[in-house]
Design a protein around this motif. Structure first.
Motif, mmCIF file in Angstrom:
data_model
loop_
_atom_site.group_PDB
_atom_site.id
_atom_site.type_symbol
_atom_site.label_atom_id
_atom_site.label_comp_id
_atom_site.label_asym_id
_atom_site.label_seq_id
_atom_site.Cartn_x
_atom_site.Cartn_y
_atom_site.Cartn_z
ATOM 1 N N HIS A 21 -24.995 -2.924 32.876
ATOM 2 C CA HIS A 21 -24.934 -2.392 31.508
ATOM 3 C C HIS A 21 -25.043 -0.872 31.478
ATOM 4 O O HIS A 21 -24.410 -0.213 30.635
ATOM 5 C CB HIS A 21 -25.987 -3.059 30.622
ATOM 6 C CG HIS A 21 -25.546 -4.386 30.104
ATOM 7 N ND1 HIS A 21 -25.875 -5.578 30.707
ATOM 8 C CD2 HIS A 21 -24.754 -4.710 29.044
ATOM 9 C CE1 HIS A 21 -25.316 -6.572 30.042
ATOM 10 N NE2 HIS A 21 -24.641 -6.077 29.024
ATOM 11 N N ASP A 25 -22.128 1.463 29.840
ATOM 12 C CA ASP A 25 -22.511 2.461 28.841
ATOM 13 C C ASP A 25 -22.056 3.860 29.269
ATOM 14 O O ASP A 25 -21.453 4.596 28.474
ATOM 15 C CB ASP A 25 -24.023 2.436 28.633
ATOM 16 C CG ASP A 25 -24.479 3.421 27.562
ATOM 17 O OD1 ASP A 25 -24.524 3.032 26.382
ATOM 18 O OD2 ASP A 25 -24.785 4.579 27.898
ATOM 19 N N VAL A 222 -22.843 -6.661 26.810
ATOM 20 C CA VAL A 222 -23.308 -7.578 25.780
ATOM 21 C C VAL A 222 -22.841 -7.159 24.399
ATOM 22 O O VAL A 222 -22.682 -8.005 23.499
ATOM 23 C CB VAL A 222 -24.850 -7.704 25.845
ATOM 24 C CG1 VAL A 222 -25.537 -6.428 25.374
ATOM 25 C CG2 VAL A 222 -25.335 -8.910 25.052
ATOM 26 N N TRP A 223 -22.568 -5.862 24.186
ATOM 27 C CA TRP A 223 -22.103 -5.444 22.853
ATOM 28 C C TRP A 223 -20.660 -5.864 22.582
ATOM 29 O O TRP A 223 -20.171 -5.689 21.487
ATOM 30 C CB TRP A 223 -22.281 -3.944 22.647
ATOM 31 C CG TRP A 223 -21.736 -3.060 23.737
ATOM 32 C CD1 TRP A 223 -20.457 -2.586 23.866
ATOM 33 C CD2 TRP A 223 -22.472 -2.514 24.841
ATOM 34 N NE1 TRP A 223 -20.350 -1.799 24.979
ATOM 35 C CE2 TRP A 223 -21.570 -1.725 25.583
ATOM 36 C CE3 TRP A 223 -23.794 -2.615 25.253
ATOM 37 C CZ2 TRP A 223 -21.963 -1.046 26.745
ATOM 38 C CZ3 TRP A 223 -24.184 -1.942 26.403
ATOM 39 C CH2 TRP A 223 -23.279 -1.167 27.137
ATOM 40 N N ARG A 231 -26.435 -9.054 18.983
ATOM 41 C CA ARG A 231 -26.658 -7.737 18.378
ATOM 42 C C ARG A 231 -27.982 -7.121 18.797
ATOM 43 O O ARG A 231 -28.067 -5.932 19.107
ATOM 44 C CB ARG A 231 -26.591 -7.848 16.854
ATOM 45 C CG ARG A 231 -25.196 -8.158 16.324
ATOM 46 C CD ARG A 231 -25.209 -8.320 14.823
ATOM 47 N NE ARG A 231 -23.908 -8.769 14.333
ATOM 48 C CZ ARG A 231 -23.703 -9.208 13.099
ATOM 49 N NH1 ARG A 231 -24.709 -9.234 12.228
ATOM 50 N NH2 ARG A 231 -22.503 -9.603 12.724
ATOM 51 N N ALA A 234 -27.801 -6.074 22.405
ATOM 52 C CA ALA A 234 -27.002 -4.851 22.530
ATOM 53 C C ALA A 234 -27.823 -3.627 22.136
ATOM 54 O O ALA A 234 -27.765 -2.585 22.798
ATOM 55 C CB ALA A 234 -25.756 -4.952 21.658
ATOM 56 N N ARG A 238 -28.604 -0.695 24.792
ATOM 57 C CA ARG A 238 -28.134 0.661 24.460
ATOM 58 C C ARG A 238 -29.296 1.657 24.437
ATOM 59 O O ARG A 238 -29.149 2.802 24.878
ATOM 60 C CB ARG A 238 -27.440 0.654 23.106
ATOM 61 C CG ARG A 238 -26.092 -0.040 23.075
ATOM 62 C CD ARG A 238 -25.028 0.784 23.754
ATOM 63 N NE ARG A 238 -23.689 0.450 23.249
ATOM 64 C CZ ARG A 238 -22.568 0.917 23.761
ATOM 65 N NH1 ARG A 238 -22.594 1.737 24.794
ATOM 66 N NH2 ARG A 238 -21.400 0.570 23.250
#
Length: 252
Positions: A21, A25, A222-223, A231, A234, A238
């Protein structure tokens, strides 16, 4: 180029999902990201398979080749995937493994990557130590269970020892992972850790969420999962990525 290792000698603590992740990102921020999968289980390689370069991780212990761009500009994301030969690296001397791995990391920097993220096997072996010798930062996802917590002192000791060979290595801290907010034991363990290691517990935890597993299986962050339950996951992921990005001082 900044280099980050995710490391924990205990398996199943969310180490690979954290690294993947972070990679997604940083990639979406426009950074050129190289991912090296040093875990023979190859989970990061599975999730990021669309970014394969044809270069395998064991090459970084054999002195080459390190050309992942083939004379072109560095891609947005490049996977140096896990391979079976990684198991043989554990018989190599640490000095030789560290020297070769450092050379490989320097080569990636020369090829134009902004950041290198390295996933490691869940053991304090030669490959993990070599990665730490070559890294700028290390991040340790932890599970709020007794076995995982017992290993924290060993992980801290290993990082302290590596700093003798790599004084620039910074321990960003421990990320509480797979946290079950309904489990009172998790709450107690988190409170204990925050008291014992107030400077080392990162203030961004990741909950125990099936949507993260769904994302990893689908090869997306996951987003990108179209479920209401994703949600919150995410948002948590993030927040962690933003914190790590800031601490790594990655520049444009």
């Amino acid at each position: 180029m900044k280099t980050l290792v995710t490391a924990n000698q205990k398996g199943g603590v969310g180490k690979t999902s954290t690294l993947v992740h972070l990679a997604f990102d940083f990639y979406e921020r426009g950074k050129k990201v190289a991912v090296i999968d040093l875990d023979t289980q190859g989970n990061a390689s599975y999730t990021l398979q669309e970014f394969r370069t044809g270069v395998v991780a064991s090459n970084f212990f054999n002195g080459g080749p390190f050309d992942v761009v083939n004379g072109e500009d560095a891609p947005g994301m490049a996977l140096i995937e896990s391979d079976a030969a990684l198991a043989n690296m554990e018989t190599m001397s640490l000095s030789r493994a560290g020297e070769h791995f450092r050379a490989g990391i320097a080569s990636l920097a020369e090829q134009g990557f902004d950041v290198c993220l390295i996933d490691t096997a869940p053991s304090l072996g030669v490959s993990m130590a070599a990665a730490l010798i070559a890294a700028d930062y290390v991040l340790s996802p932890i599970e709020l269970e007794a076995y995982s917590i017992q290993g924290i002192k060993k992980m801290n000791a290993a990082i302290t020892n590596v700093r003798k060979a790599n004084p620039k290595l910074q321990f960003l801290g421990m990320v509480p992972s797979k946290v079950d907010g309904r489990n009172p034991r998790h709450g107690r363990h988190l409170e204990q850790l925050q008291k014992a290691y107030p400077q080392l517990i990162i203030p961004a935890s990741i909950g125990l969420r099936s949507s993260i597993a769904d994302a990893l299986a689908s090869g997306v962050p996951v987003w990108k999962i179209k479920k209401t339950a994703a949600r919150k996951a995410a948002k948590e992921v993030r927040a962690l990525a933003d914190l790590v990005f800031t601490k790594m001082e990655i520049t444009a």
